[in-house]
Design an enzyme around this catalytic site. Sequence first.
Site, PDB file in Angstrom:
ATOM      1  N   GLN A 149      36.839  29.785  46.970  1.00 42.23           N
ATOM      2  CA  GLN A 149      36.464  30.953  47.760  1.00 42.23           C
ATOM      3  C   GLN A 149      36.819  32.251  47.017  1.00 42.23           C
ATOM      4  O   GLN A 149      37.915  32.350  46.483  1.00 42.23           O
ATOM      5  CB  GLN A 149      37.240  30.952  49.093  1.00 42.23           C
ATOM      6  CG  GLN A 149      36.966  29.785  49.962  1.00 42.23           C
ATOM      7  CD  GLN A 149      35.593  29.885  50.637  1.00 42.23           C
ATOM      8  OE1 GLN A 149      35.018  30.968  50.771  1.00 42.23           O
ATOM      9  NE2 GLN A 149      35.056  28.760  51.018  1.00 42.23           N
ATOM     10  N   PRO A 150      35.915  33.234  47.070  1.00 42.22           N
ATOM     11  CA  PRO A 150      36.277  34.542  46.525  1.00 42.22           C
ATOM     12  C   PRO A 150      37.067  35.328  47.575  1.00 42.22           C
ATOM     13  O   PRO A 150      37.137  34.906  48.733  1.00 42.22           O
ATOM     14  CB  PRO A 150      34.924  35.199  46.291  1.00 42.22           C
ATOM     15  CG  PRO A 150      34.041  34.623  47.349  1.00 42.22           C
ATOM     16  CD  PRO A 150      34.543  33.215  47.598  1.00 42.22           C
ATOM     17  N   SER A 151      37.636  36.437  47.164  1.00 42.14           N
ATOM     18  CA  SER A 151      38.291  37.305  48.151  1.00 42.14           C
ATOM     19  C   SER A 151      37.278  38.228  48.816  1.00 42.14           C
ATOM     20  O   SER A 151      37.497  38.695  49.928  1.00 42.14           O
ATOM     21  CB  SER A 151      39.364  38.162  47.488  1.00 42.14           C
ATOM     22  OG  SER A 151      40.369  37.354  46.935  1.00 42.14           O
ATOM     23  N   TYR A 152      36.188  38.510  48.081  1.00 40.18           N
ATOM     24  CA  TYR A 152      35.186  39.456  48.583  1.00 40.18           C
ATOM     25  C   TYR A 152      33.815  38.806  48.551  1.00 40.18           C
ATOM     26  O   TYR A 152      33.376  38.331  47.501  1.00 40.18           O
ATOM     27  CB  TYR A 152      35.209  40.740  47.750  1.00 40.18           C
ATOM     28  CG  TYR A 152      36.580  41.377  47.758  1.00 40.18           C
ATOM     29  CD1 TYR A 152      36.995  42.135  48.848  1.00 40.18           C
ATOM     30  CD2 TYR A 152      37.475  41.150  46.719  1.00 40.18           C
ATOM     31  CE1 TYR A 152      38.272  42.673  48.887  1.00 40.18           C
ATOM     32  CE2 TYR A 152      38.753  41.688  46.751  1.00 40.18           C
ATOM     33  CZ  TYR A 152      39.150  42.450  47.835  1.00 40.18           C
ATOM     34  OH  TYR A 152      40.410  42.961  47.878  1.00 40.18           O
ATOM     35  N   TYR A 153      33.149  38.818  49.701  1.00 37.56           N
ATOM     36  CA  TYR A 153      31.882  38.097  49.831  1.00 37.56           C
ATOM     37  C   TYR A 153      30.664  38.991  49.568  1.00 37.56           C
ATOM     38  O   TYR A 153      29.808  39.169  50.418  1.00 37.56           O
ATOM     39  CB  TYR A 153      31.814  37.406  51.202  1.00 37.56           C
ATOM     40  CG  TYR A 153      32.855  36.309  51.322  1.00 37.56           C
ATOM     41  CD1 TYR A 153      32.629  35.039  50.789  1.00 37.56           C
ATOM     42  CD2 TYR A 153      34.076  36.551  51.952  1.00 37.56           C
ATOM     43  CE1 TYR A 153      33.590  34.044  50.876  1.00 37.56           C
ATOM     44  CE2 TYR A 153      35.038  35.564  52.036  1.00 37.56           C
ATOM     45  CZ  TYR A 153      34.792  34.310  51.500  1.00 37.56           C
ATOM     46  OH  TYR A 153      35.749  33.331  51.584  1.00 37.56           O
ATOM     47  N   HIS A 154      30.660  39.560  48.381  1.00 39.99           N
ATOM     48  CA  HIS A 154      29.473  40.237  47.851  1.00 39.99           C
ATOM     49  C   HIS A 154      29.364  39.679  46.445  1.00 39.99           C
ATOM     50  O   HIS A 154      30.333  39.765  45.678  1.00 39.99           O
ATOM     51  CB  HIS A 154      29.679  41.758  47.833  1.00 39.99           C
ATOM     52  CG  HIS A 154      28.520  42.499  47.222  1.00 39.99           C
ATOM     53  ND1 HIS A 154      27.642  43.259  47.972  1.00 39.99           N
ATOM     54  CD2 HIS A 154      28.093  42.577  45.946  1.00 39.99           C
ATOM     55  CE1 HIS A 154      26.715  43.774  47.166  1.00 39.99           C
ATOM     56  NE2 HIS A 154      26.972  43.372  45.926  1.00 39.99           N
ATOM     57  N   PHE A 155      28.214  39.119  46.097  1.00 46.61           N
ATOM     58  CA  PHE A 155      28.138  38.348  44.857  1.00 46.61           C
ATOM     59  C   PHE A 155      28.587  39.161  43.640  1.00 46.61           C
ATOM     60  O   PHE A 155      28.094  40.260  43.385  1.00 46.61           O
ATOM     61  CB  PHE A 155      26.725  37.807  44.645  1.00 46.61           C
ATOM     62  CG  PHE A 155      26.670  36.796  43.531  1.00 46.61           C
ATOM     63  CD1 PHE A 155      27.273  35.553  43.678  1.00 46.61           C
ATOM     64  CD2 PHE A 155      26.028  37.084  42.340  1.00 46.61           C
ATOM     65  CE1 PHE A 155      27.236  34.619  42.650  1.00 46.61           C
ATOM     66  CE2 PHE A 155      25.979  36.149  41.307  1.00 46.61           C
ATOM     67  CZ  PHE A 155      26.590  34.919  41.473  1.00 46.61           C
ATOM     68  N   HIS A 156      29.543  38.608  42.913  1.00 44.61           N
ATOM     69  CA  HIS A 156      30.064  39.260  41.706  1.00 44.61           C
ATOM     70  C   HIS A 156      30.489  38.190  40.712  1.00 44.61           C
ATOM     71  O   HIS A 156      30.746  37.050  41.077  1.00 44.61           O
ATOM     72  CB  HIS A 156      31.230  40.178  42.059  1.00 44.61           C
ATOM     73  CG  HIS A 156      32.369  39.470  42.720  1.00 44.61           C
ATOM     74  ND1 HIS A 156      32.413  39.255  44.083  1.00 44.61           N
ATOM     75  CD2 HIS A 156      33.481  38.889  42.231  1.00 44.61           C
ATOM     76  CE1 HIS A 156      33.518  38.593  44.391  1.00 44.61           C
ATOM     77  NE2 HIS A 156      34.185  38.344  43.273  1.00 44.61           N
ATOM     78  N   HIS A 195      32.933  37.196  37.278  1.00 42.10           N
ATOM     79  CA  HIS A 195      34.108  37.516  36.464  1.00 42.10           C
ATOM     80  C   HIS A 195      33.773  37.276  34.989  1.00 42.10           C
ATOM     81  O   HIS A 195      33.203  36.239  34.640  1.00 42.10           O
ATOM     82  CB  HIS A 195      35.294  36.632  36.851  1.00 42.10           C
ATOM     83  CG  HIS A 195      35.693  36.766  38.297  1.00 42.10           C
ATOM     84  ND1 HIS A 195      36.814  37.445  38.691  1.00 42.10           N
ATOM     85  CD2 HIS A 195      35.107  36.320  39.430  1.00 42.10           C
ATOM     86  CE1 HIS A 195      36.912  37.409  40.015  1.00 42.10           C
ATOM     87  NE2 HIS A 195      35.883  36.714  40.494  1.00 42.10           N
TER      88      HIS A 195
HETATM   89  P1  M7G Z   1      37.228  37.731  43.942  1.00 37.47           P
HETATM   90  O1  M7G Z   1      36.881  36.441  43.332  1.00 37.47           O
HETATM   91  O2  M7G Z   1      36.505  38.104  45.194  1.00 37.47           O
HETATM   92  O3  M7G Z   1      38.756  37.856  44.297  1.00 37.47           O
HETATM   93  O4  M7G Z   1      37.000  38.827  42.830  1.00 37.47           O
HETATM   94  P2  M7G Z   1      40.085  37.531  43.524  1.00 37.47           P
HETATM   95  O5  M7G Z   1      39.789  37.285  42.094  1.00 37.47           O
HETATM   96  O6  M7G Z   1      40.907  38.773  43.759  1.00 37.47           O
HETATM   97  O7  M7G Z   1      40.635  36.352  44.236  1.00 37.47           O
HETATM   98  C1  M7G Z   1      37.036  40.192  43.068  1.00 37.47           C
HETATM   99  C2  M7G Z   1      37.406  40.868  41.764  1.00 37.47           C
HETATM  100  O8  M7G Z   1      37.267  42.261  41.901  1.00 37.47           O
HETATM  101  C3  M7G Z   1      38.859  40.599  41.384  1.00 37.47           C
HETATM  102  O9  M7G Z   1      38.937  40.183  40.040  1.00 37.47           O
HETATM  103  C4  M7G Z   1      39.542  41.933  41.632  1.00 37.47           C
HETATM  104  O10 M7G Z   1      40.625  42.177  40.750  1.00 37.47           O
HETATM  105  C5  M7G Z   1      38.427  42.933  41.436  1.00 37.47           C
HETATM  106  N1  M7G Z   1      38.595  44.127  42.235  1.00 37.47           N
HETATM  107  C6  M7G Z   1      39.016  44.198  43.513  1.00 37.47           C
HETATM  108  N2  M7G Z   1      39.010  45.493  43.930  1.00 37.47           N
HETATM  109  C7  M7G Z   1      39.413  45.933  45.241  1.00 37.47           C
HETATM  110  C8  M7G Z   1      38.574  46.255  42.892  1.00 37.47           C
HETATM  111  C9  M7G Z   1      38.344  47.657  42.737  1.00 37.47           C
HETATM  112  O11 M7G Z   1      38.506  48.480  43.632  1.00 37.47           O
HETATM  113  N3  M7G Z   1      37.873  48.051  41.514  1.00 37.47           N
HETATM  114  C10 M7G Z   1      37.676  47.166  40.472  1.00 37.47           C
HETATM  115  N4  M7G Z   1      37.268  47.649  39.310  1.00 37.47           N
HETATM  116  N5  M7G Z   1      37.873  45.839  40.613  1.00 37.47           N
HETATM  117  C11 M7G Z   1      38.321  45.389  41.809  1.00 37.47           C
END
Ligand code: M7G
Length: 344
Positions: free
Chosen positions: A255-262, A264
């Site tokens: 699971q991601p922390s944020y549910y908008h496709f992104h 890494h």
């Molecule tokens: P995720 O897989 O949803 O969560 O990835 P997790 O890896 O934290 O479990 C979200 C990614 O976005 C993570 O690598 C965060 O470090 C990064 N991220 C989160 N926020 C709130 C921000 C932000 O405000 N700016 C940037 N540049 N990256 C963020």
Amino acid sequence: IALQELIGKFKFVRILDSNPQIKVISLLGKIDAQDAIVTMEKMHFVYDTNVLKKENGRNTPVLHNCEDEFSCLKSIQELREIASNDIYYWGAGLLKQDLDRNPTAKINLIWPATPVHIRKYEVQDYHMLRETPEIYERVVKPYIEEMSSESRLRWVNNILYNGAESERVVYKDFVEENLPKGFLVLPDMKWDGVNLDSLYLVALVFRNDIRSLRDLRPEHKPWLVELLTKIKTVIPACYNYAIHPDELRVFIHYQPSYYHFHIHIVNVKHGGLGDGISSGKAFLLEEVIEQLNYLGKDGFAGRTITYVLGENHDLWNRGMKHEIPRQLREDGIPKAPKVINDFE
Ligand code: M7G
């Protein structure tokens, strides 16, 4: 309000977690009576500027002598021997620090932090589990809906539409009439933005119809292939080819922390990221694309997915904890005996 000012007001409550391997500590506290999480990470060593040497058409970074005043050895200001034995010596040293050229730690703040943030950073037990399409529909999908609120995803929308962090965006693929295909890449919050050894970027897509891996279907394949190709073409160029396309670990979380496709994008040699690049959390984009060839028209919605879940995750109490004993029973794996005698 500036970070320095906020940190100055931080009133410590308790330590959430500490990890000596990745040298990270997370603290819970209050700033103006609201919860705050500070995460501190000891920074990696500075060594002299990489020399880019042309070799077989590749620019190979060469780590050469530490001559810079902040480079590894040169930076030692004081040194105390702890002990020695035969040909072995060990001690403690004090290194020369500099806010720009050799900072001590990377400091992240979340404020005001929600209970979801606090639980995420808090030390917890983890479990492997299988998420079937049925559990996804019944337990996970409603949760994802709740987690897709405007406030939870505000940082994403700020980057995509409101110019937040705009000076840090390294690549923007944006065609007005074809918005859904567009995406941008910028340094992740996890990266210090300097040390290429730990390069960590995040690609955010403009389309908002994909919440997670579960929403990927075969029809998305060409789009994903194009995304990946662009990432592997553009990112090395952005960093002057000090990193190559085959040195990028490109993955998504489930699971991601944020549910908008992104997506890494991480230097392949950077392993010290807690569970962030582990199997059971990170799914390589190449593998995801490949699997779309074999999954039916429902794509990942029709597949059982095995992953790691922490007990502090909301999904744990929303039903996942009951799935584990059920799955173990189903697999014919015996329960642990109630009393375990000491081994003789
Ligand atoms: P995720 O897989 O949803 O969560 O990835 P997790 O890896 O934290 O479990 C979200 C990614 O976005 C993570 O690598 C965060 O470090 C990064 N991220 C989160 N926020 C709130 C921000 C932000 O405000 N700016 C940037 N540049 N990256 C963020």
